[in-house]
Design a protein around this motif. Structure first.
Motif, mmCIF file in Angstrom:
data_model
loop_
_atom_site.group_PDB
_atom_site.id
_atom_site.type_symbol
_atom_site.label_atom_id
_atom_site.label_comp_id
_atom_site.label_asym_id
_atom_site.label_seq_id
_atom_site.Cartn_x
_atom_site.Cartn_y
_atom_site.Cartn_z
ATOM 1 N N TYR A 167 -16.131 48.482 34.052
ATOM 2 C CA TYR A 167 -14.694 48.770 33.968
ATOM 3 C C TYR A 167 -13.948 47.557 33.408
ATOM 4 C CZ TYR A 167 -9.984 48.291 35.904
ATOM 5 O OH TYR A 167 -8.656 47.990 36.073
ATOM 6 N N LEU A 168 -14.254 46.363 33.941
ATOM 7 C CA LEU A 168 -13.557 45.157 33.472
ATOM 8 C C LEU A 168 -13.866 44.882 31.998
ATOM 9 C CD1 LEU A 168 -13.960 42.815 36.581
ATOM 10 C CD2 LEU A 168 -11.879 43.956 35.807
ATOM 11 N N ALA A 169 -15.092 45.254 31.591
ATOM 12 C CA ALA A 169 -15.484 45.019 30.196
ATOM 13 C C ALA A 169 -14.692 45.915 29.234
ATOM 14 C CB ALA A 169 -16.977 45.261 30.025
ATOM 15 N N LEU A 170 -14.194 47.064 29.738
ATOM 16 C CA LEU A 170 -13.440 47.984 28.873
ATOM 17 C C LEU A 170 -12.170 47.352 28.320
ATOM 18 C CD1 LEU A 170 -13.621 51.448 30.704
ATOM 19 C CD2 LEU A 170 -14.838 50.720 28.642
ATOM 20 N N GLY A 186 -11.978 44.601 27.005
ATOM 21 C CA GLY A 186 -12.335 43.936 25.750
ATOM 22 C C GLY A 186 -11.868 42.501 25.660
ATOM 23 N N ARG A 187 -11.909 42.008 24.439
ATOM 24 C CA ARG A 187 -11.624 40.593 24.203
ATOM 25 C C ARG A 187 -10.210 40.217 24.611
ATOM 26 N NH1 ARG A 187 -13.493 39.358 18.525
ATOM 27 N NH2 ARG A 187 -15.464 39.852 19.501
ATOM 28 N N SER A 188 -9.249 41.119 24.375
ATOM 29 C CA SER A 188 -7.859 40.753 24.680
ATOM 30 C C SER A 188 -7.620 40.677 26.189
ATOM 31 C CB SER A 188 -6.898 41.741 24.034
ATOM 32 O OG SER A 188 -7.162 43.044 24.514
ATOM 33 N N GLY A 189 -8.470 41.317 26.975
ATOM 34 C CA GLY A 189 -8.433 41.095 28.416
ATOM 35 C C GLY A 189 -7.402 41.897 29.179
ATOM 36 N N PHE A 190 -7.177 41.472 30.404
ATOM 37 C CA PHE A 190 -6.263 42.184 31.295
ATOM 38 C C PHE A 190 -5.439 41.181 32.079
ATOM 39 C CE2 PHE A 190 -10.098 41.196 33.597
ATOM 40 C CZ PHE A 190 -9.688 40.916 34.892
ATOM 41 N N HIS A 191 -4.436 41.690 32.765
ATOM 42 C CA HIS A 191 -3.703 40.872 33.722
ATOM 43 C C HIS A 191 -3.937 41.467 35.087
ATOM 44 C CE1 HIS A 191 -1.357 38.162 31.331
ATOM 45 N NE2 HIS A 191 -0.889 39.131 30.578
ATOM 46 N N GLU A 192 -4.229 40.612 36.062
ATOM 47 C CA GLU A 192 -4.127 41.096 37.428
ATOM 48 C C GLU A 192 -2.937 40.394 38.043
ATOM 49 O OE1 GLU A 192 -7.498 41.690 39.966
ATOM 50 O OE2 GLU A 192 -6.310 41.333 41.782
ATOM 51 N N THR A 193 -2.188 41.154 38.810
ATOM 52 C CA THR A 193 -1.110 40.556 39.561
ATOM 53 C C THR A 193 -1.227 41.107 40.966
ATOM 54 O OG1 THR A 193 1.275 40.393 39.781
ATOM 55 C CG2 THR A 193 0.454 42.339 38.652
ATOM 56 N N GLN A 194 -1.096 40.227 41.939
ATOM 57 C CA GLN A 194 -1.252 40.653 43.326
ATOM 58 C C GLN A 194 -0.199 39.934 44.153
ATOM 59 O OE1 GLN A 194 -4.838 39.331 45.338
ATOM 60 N NE2 GLN A 194 -4.811 41.074 46.739
ATOM 61 N N ALA A 195 0.428 40.654 45.054
ATOM 62 C CA ALA A 195 1.423 40.014 45.918
ATOM 63 C C ALA A 195 1.364 40.630 47.306
ATOM 64 C CB ALA A 195 2.817 40.178 45.327
ATOM 65 N N ILE A 196 1.636 39.792 48.313
ATOM 66 C CA ILE A 196 1.745 40.297 49.688
ATOM 67 C C ILE A 196 3.214 40.632 49.936
ATOM 68 C CG2 ILE A 196 1.438 39.770 52.136
ATOM 69 C CD1 ILE A 196 -0.650 37.644 51.224
#
Lengths: 450, 243
Positions: free
Chosen positions: A313-316, A318-328
């Motif tokens: 899933y993370l590989a999908l 691709g090169r441009s990537g993703f952002h994860e944002t997490q907050a409590i």
């Protein structure tokens, strides 16, 4: 005790390093020492930062002109006491190796991040959380003591009772106090020989949060998955995923881990991102079907390390990537936060590829990611729209009195961290007291003004 | 079964010690730094529950090595000797000072011979055991880049050839591994014309080879082709190469 030779000194490679989320790349001077002679105090010092698996989404182990010290050759399990559950290992030891060692003896670490390739040193430095932070706390809860190397101080022991301030600044200190060399962790007897997974569908994120609170006291693993792909339809529909041990305590379990060669470079192999609104809908459909079928007995490895099974899933992205944002987000503000999130998603047109909620409890200290509330983690593909969306989301986070996760969000601006973490200045001062030269640095520390 | 690993604290030596420990061997570890030895010994004891004795020795001082070996616990008898040690200097171009030349030859050759000398009589008497030498493809043909190193490693290869002949009629087995580039501190960060092999599979291969009369093995396998090419290059071409 100081020697005339400069530090760090080991054969050096020039490597292009990339964060797991694909957001930041830098040419780094990389050293991979494997002998203790490397850890000698020195009077001539260069900026450096330790690196474990290199799995953090933010650039915590390179950048800012620091020499990256790959510490994975220091991977030895040094001692284990079955009476107390205390296991001592070098910081480059991977959680997977430790998992195999401990489970064969009927023990495990309840608090673990999602991938078994991550090192103990990295888990301490980022003070990662596990699958029920409301009950188990963060990785820190398992750390009894550690040994830290700093070229100006040499080797220093630290625990809550010895060099307490240094211990506080090192656990969740993002590697900025020095190189974590070894640690003593307290493992627990495996609570039961069977781990049973239950899936409870929820219609909204609000309902998910209520379930999480309820079950965080009774279950060993508790989190919720939400489908935030379509702001107009069933926004936040998903499932609470809970698991509970039963049966005989402290029994040896089968400790087979699938070998993984996953790395930030491998994740970024696809030249194009395949994450589109349509594929996200398909992925969510498939995932929710898979979830329903996964009810029943599960393995401890599968439950502890879900990221290891979502490598494709993370590989999908691709090169441009993703952002994860997490907050409590404080419980009382959670519903309102999700409503605002929905409005923001509608306005900005981004597609949220993944939403995961977890119950948290605990007092935040320095820049450690904990607090009272529900944490919500989101994935979006990394593009121009995403940056604008995340900047807006930062405002929602601040307005909700929430706390963002530093190790996961590679673009988190300093101003947001300063506002959301009341101890920001205190941590910054603690770093300078211990190390006036501020020798240990990374892109993360430079971006956050640490 | 007790195995002695000379050069056990890093790289191939560490991988060998772990491969042997996983097979239940008791171990004697020799290396320079006691901090590294202590950590590795703790790991092997904790993870594999095996018996480990270690001594910090300087391979450039063979007399001292023999002295340390004399102090080893007698039981169980050492039946496998493995020598994953090597020492190389930058500037080894034929003009090394005497002290450096002596140190280099001692570490790569004399200390190995001295160690084998200590244990071989008992191994022959027991008609059992293995002596494993670790050589280098760098010794296949003399080059200007590592003059003394290649000479010592070539000497080592000749020594193991003789040793195999000496033990041919006995139960003692001699194996010699001629290795290509390994992913260790020695090669880290260097631009090399061939890929690096990981020490673990090489160690597994050495462990599997114990008890077999293998003679000289070049590994990874593609280095055999490289070896043939390097040896067959006609002198008029070879003399122009800088590598």
């Amino acid at each position: 005790m100081s020697e005339a030779r400069p530090w760090p000194q080991a054969p050096t490679a020039r490597r292009r390093l990339i964060t797991m989320d694909g957001s930041f790349t830098a040419d780094a001077a990389l050293q991979r020492p494997d002998r203790y002679a490397f850890l000698s105090a020195a009077t001539e010092r260069r900026p450096a930062i330790a690196r474990g698996a290199g799995f953090s989404f933010a650039a915590a182990s390179f950048g800012a002109g620091a020499v990256t010290v790959d510490f994975t050759a220091f991977d030895r399990i040094l001692a284990f006491d079955a009476a107390s559950g205390i296991v001592e290992m070098e910081a480059g030891a991977r959680l997977g190796a430790l998992f195999c060692f401990l489970t064969a003896r009927g023990f495990y670490l309840p608090v673990q991040p999602g991938h078994f390739s991550i090192t103990v040193g990295g888990a301490i430095a980022a003070d990662v959380h596990g699958k029920n932070p409301a009950r188990e706390g963060t990785f820190l809860a398992q750390v009894r003591s550690l040994r830290l190397f700093h070229p100006a101080h040499g080797m220093v022991e630290a625990s809550t009772t010895q060099n307490g301030d240094l211990f506080r600044a090192t656990c969740g200190g993002y590697g900025l106090t020095g190189v974590i060399v070894s640690a003593r962790l307290e493992a627990q007897p495996i609570p039961g020989d069977t781990l049973t997974l239950a899936i409870h569908p929820v219609a909204t994120a609000r309902e998910g949060a209520e379930r999480l609170r309820e079950w965080s006291t009774t279950h060993d693993l508790v989190y919720a998955w939400h489908d935030f792909a379509r702001p107009g339809v069933e926004f936040g529909r998903g499932a609470a995923i809970v698991a509970k041990f039963s049966g005989k305590r402290g029994v040896r379990t089968e400790a087979a881990l699938r070998p993984s060669r996953f790395s930030p470079e491998r994740r970024a192999r696809l030249p194009l991102s395949l994450i589109t609104p349509w594929t996200v809908r398909c992925i969510n459909r498939v995932y929710s079907m898979k979830l329903r079928r996964s009810e029943g007995p599960t393995t401890l490895a599968a439950a502890l390390y879900p990221t290891a099974s979502s490598e494709p899933y993370l590989a999908l992205f691709g090169r441009s990537g993703f952002h994860e944002t997490q907050a409590i987000i404080p419980d009382a503000r959670y519903g309102e936060y999700v409503d605002e999130l929905r409005a923001l998603v509608q306005r900005s047109g981004v597609t949220i590829a993944l939403g995961v909620a977890k119950p948290f409890a605990g007092a935040s200290d320095h820049l450690r990611f904990t607090g009272d509330g529900i944490s919500l983690a989101l994935h979006v593909a990394r593009d121009a729209r995403a940056s604008a969306f995340l900047a807006e989301l930062d405002r929602l986070v601040i307005a909700a009195g929430a706390r963002p996760n530093i190790i996961k969000d590679s673009r988190l601006p300093r101003a947001i961290v300063e506002t959301a973490y009341p101890d920001y200045q205190q941590f910054r001062a603690a770093l300078r007291r211990w190390d006036p030269e501020r020798l240990f640095r990374s892109e993360l520390s430079a971006r956050l003004g640490l | 079964m007790r195995s002695l690993v000379f050069g056990a604290s890093a790289g191939l030596g560490r991988a060998l010690a772990r491969a042997f420990a996983a097979r239940g061997h008791a171990l004697v570890l020799l290396a320079r730094d006691e901090r590294d030895l202590e950590a590795e010994a703790k790991h092997l004891r904790t993870v594999h529950g095996t018996q480990v004795e270690w001594h910090a020795v300087d391979a450039t001082d063979p007399a001292k090595v023999v002295q340390v070996l004399a102090s080893l616990a007698r039981e169980p008898p050492v039946s496998n000797l493995v020598f994953p040690l090597g020492m190389a200097f930058a500037g080894d171009d034929g003009a090394l000072p005497l002290a450096a030349t002596v140190a280099l030859v001692n570490a790569n050759l004399i200390s190995v011979m001295a160690t084998v000398g200590v244990f071989l009589p008992a191994m022959l008497a027991g008609n059992l055991g293995n002596v494993v030498g670790i050589g280098s493809v760098a010794a296949l043909r003399g080059r200007s880049n590592n003059v003394a190193y290649a000479a010592a490693k070539r000497g080592l290869e000749s020594y193991f050839e003789s040793l195999r002949h000496r033990t041919a009629a006995t139960g003692v087995r001699v194996q010699f591994y001629r290795l290509g580039y390994l992913d260790t501190q020695l090669t880290f960060g260097k631009r090399l014309p061939f890929p690096l092999a990981s020490p673990q599979p090489v160690a597994e291969r050495v462990a599997r080879g114990l008890g077999r009369d293998l003679g000289c093995v070049t590994t990874p396998a593609y280095w055999r082709a490289v070896g043939v090419a390097v040896r067959c290059l006609p002198w008029p071409i070879f003399r122009r190469l800088k590598f």
